[in-house]
Write a protein that holds these residues in place. Structure first.
Motif, PDB file in Angstrom:
ATOM      1  N   PRO A 357       0.807  -1.221   0.000  1.00  0.00           N
ATOM      2  CA  PRO A 357       0.000   0.000   0.000  1.00  0.00           C
ATOM      3  C   PRO A 357       0.841   1.272   0.000  1.00  0.00           C
ATOM      4  N   ASP A 360       3.057   0.932  -3.931  1.00  0.00           N
ATOM      5  CA  ASP A 360       2.271   0.597  -5.123  1.00  0.00           C
ATOM      6  C   ASP A 360       0.954   1.366  -5.172  1.00  0.00           C
ATOM      7  N   ILE A 361       0.191   1.278  -4.106  1.00  0.00           N
ATOM      8  CA  ILE A 361      -1.140   1.885  -4.098  1.00  0.00           C
ATOM      9  C   ILE A 361      -1.048   3.399  -3.952  1.00  0.00           C
ATOM     10  N   THR A 364       0.149   4.866  -7.326  1.00  0.00           N
ATOM     11  CA  THR A 364      -0.880   4.798  -8.364  1.00  0.00           C
ATOM     12  C   THR A 364      -1.969   5.836  -8.124  1.00  0.00           C
ATOM     13  N   ASN A 365      -2.430   5.927  -6.887  1.00  0.00           N
ATOM     14  CA  ASN A 365      -3.504   6.879  -6.565  1.00  0.00           C
ATOM     15  C   ASN A 365      -3.061   8.334  -6.754  1.00  0.00           C
ATOM     16  N   SER A 377      -5.815   1.447  -9.153  1.00  0.00           N
ATOM     17  CA  SER A 377      -4.992   0.677  -8.212  1.00  0.00           C
ATOM     18  C   SER A 377      -5.703  -0.597  -7.760  1.00  0.00           C
ATOM     19  N   LEU A 379      -4.886  -3.977  -5.243  1.00  0.00           N
ATOM     20  CA  LEU A 379      -4.018  -4.551  -4.223  1.00  0.00           C
ATOM     21  C   LEU A 379      -4.273  -6.050  -4.124  1.00  0.00           C
ATOM     22  N   PRO A 395      -6.744   1.079  -1.804  1.00  0.00           N
ATOM     23  CA  PRO A 395      -6.827   0.752  -3.232  1.00  0.00           C
ATOM     24  C   PRO A 395      -8.265   0.847  -3.716  1.00  0.00           C
TER      25      PRO A 395
END
Length: 436
Positions: A357, A360-361, A364-365, A377, A379, A395
């Motif tokens: 989170p 990656d998340i 992306t957000n 996104s 997860l 996500p």
């Protein structure tokens, strides 16, 4: 819809074992088409229908006229490359754990390469914070592990964006990774004069009192003239294999006068800039619990610098969640779609699949807030994130594993395309033909 070669003579190999979820359903000539053009249901409401049960059956189609007479509306569609959306994958904890493919990962790769109910082949890239090898080497490893051909043109390591800095700096200190791998990576990126911690230790062995070079390390390292050595930047390409030794050498450079190792700054703030290829504090391995990574090294180094110099260290990180890395990924994805699939427009949606989170998340957000298209996104529960916990960065979708995740993305796109198609049909209705 026709194939790229029309209805000329061609052989279609029929599948004989059709699983409902993960079987290799289709084969055929690739074409590019919007997803909404592929999803019109047949007359009886089924998208796909087949009663083929015999193995290794080949049907030869000799002419357009005969094919129109012999192929029913329910026959297997040709393989098509979708231009409406694309996929982006993290690797550790999503596709791999401890150097082994997660069981669902191989099926997921087959699914997005055409083994799905719609005959779709979906363009995709990989965006990982990992590194320590060239993109070519990483692609060769991943291709073997996932049983799919992966090219460097669709792969981003944590340190890949650093290649754009090769023209800016001449002499650089490169830290991390196994043996001479990161020196090799830096050379391929175009850096001209590359120094490693091994070079400094070989030149002056008391630099690190508790670390001695192995015979192999001593052989591969080079002697330096410290009076003429001017390090312009520090790059941490991959995770350190010797935190104590590497941090000592990095601190020496940071506290030098302009990168001259034999000159110590009185103010302790005249050293060169330092760049990290990513900032993940933890990452997923084969161990039951996440292991500390480069972000932990960065935090430790900043604390050491503060303790020794009394000042804050200003360091720069690439990788996720930095927006610049996602911008780099957008450029790579567009180039890959254009060169490999002939698609010259950006995808309307990019689904990013990750397990962390915080990188990656979050990345992306945050990128989605400024991106021209939709970065979505997703997860998965096979890596850093643990089921039942509340992710720090929320996500838009959570899935058990990567196969479920790619299936979700494809089916979501199908539903959206059908809705958009229905709206378009309504706008084409002649109002004079509508009865009150």
């Amino acid at each position: 819809m026709t194939t790229a070669d029309g209805f000329g003579t061609q052989k279609i190999e029929r599948p004989y074992s059709l699983g409902t979820d993960r079987a290799d359903l289709y084969s055929g000539t690739g074409v590019v088409a919007p997803l909404k053009d592929l999803l019109a249901p047949s007359g009886d409401g089924d998208l796909i229908s087949s009663n083929v049960t015999s193995p290794n059956i080949e049907e030869t189609i000799f002419s357009e006229e005969e094919s129109l007479q012999t192929i029913s509306p329910l026959s297997t569609p040709p393989m098509v490359t979708c231009d409406d959306f694309a996929l982006a994958f993290d690797i550790d904890g999503v596709l791999m754990r401890g150097g082994q493919a997660i069981p669902e990962a191989v099926d997921a790769m087959k699914y997005i390469n055409g083994a799905n109910p719609y005959g779709l082949k979906i363009p995709y890239i990989f965006l990982t914070n990992g590194g320590g090898k060239t993109e070519q080497e990483r692609c060769e490893d991943l291709s073997r592990q996932l049983d799919v051909e992966i090219c460097p043109g669709q792969f981003i390591c944590g340190h890949t964006p650093m290649r754009e800095m090769a023209a800016k700096y001449n002499t650089v200190l490169v830290v991390g990774g196994e043996g001479e791998q990161c020196r090799i990576v830096a050379q391929k990126y175009g850096f001209k004069d590359i120094i490693t911690p091994g070079d400094i230790i070989k030149t002056r062995q008391d630099t690190t009192p508790f670390r001695k070079l192995t015979d192999e390390e001593y052989k591969n390292s080079k002697m330096l003239d410290l009076s003429k050595t001017h390090i312009e930047a520090i790059f941490v390409f991959a995770d350190s294999r010797d935190w104590a030794g590497d941090q000592q050498i990095i601190l020496d450079v940071l506290m030098s006068q302009g990168g001259h190792l034999n000159l110590r700054s009185e103010t302790h703030d005249e050293g060169p800039p330092i760049y990290f290829s990513h900032n993940d504090v933890v990452w997923s391995t084969s161990h039951d619990y996440s292991r500390i990574g480069m972000g932990a090294l960065r935090a430790s180094l900043e604390a050491l610098y503060k303790a020794v110099s009394g000042k804050d260290l200003n360091s720069i990180a690439f990788g996720k969640p930095q927006v610049g890395t996602f911008q780099f990924a957008t450029r790579l994805l567009q180039k890959w779609r254009s060169e490999s699939h002939g698609i010259d427009k950006p995808p309307s949606t990019v689904y990013f699949f990750g397990d962390t989170p915080e990188s990656d998340i979050r990345g992306t957000n945050e990128y989605n807030e400024i991106a021209e298209n939709d970065w979505f996104s997703v997860l998965v529960k096979t890596g850093v994130y643990k089921d039942g916990t509340t992710p720090r960065f929320e996500p838009r979708q959570i899935c058990d594993n990567i196969f479920d995740a790619v299936k979700f993305a494809v089916e979501r796109q199908q539903e959206n395309a059908l809705k958009n198609s229905a709206v378009e049909d309504l706008t084409k209705v002649d109002p004079s033909q509508v009865r009150n």
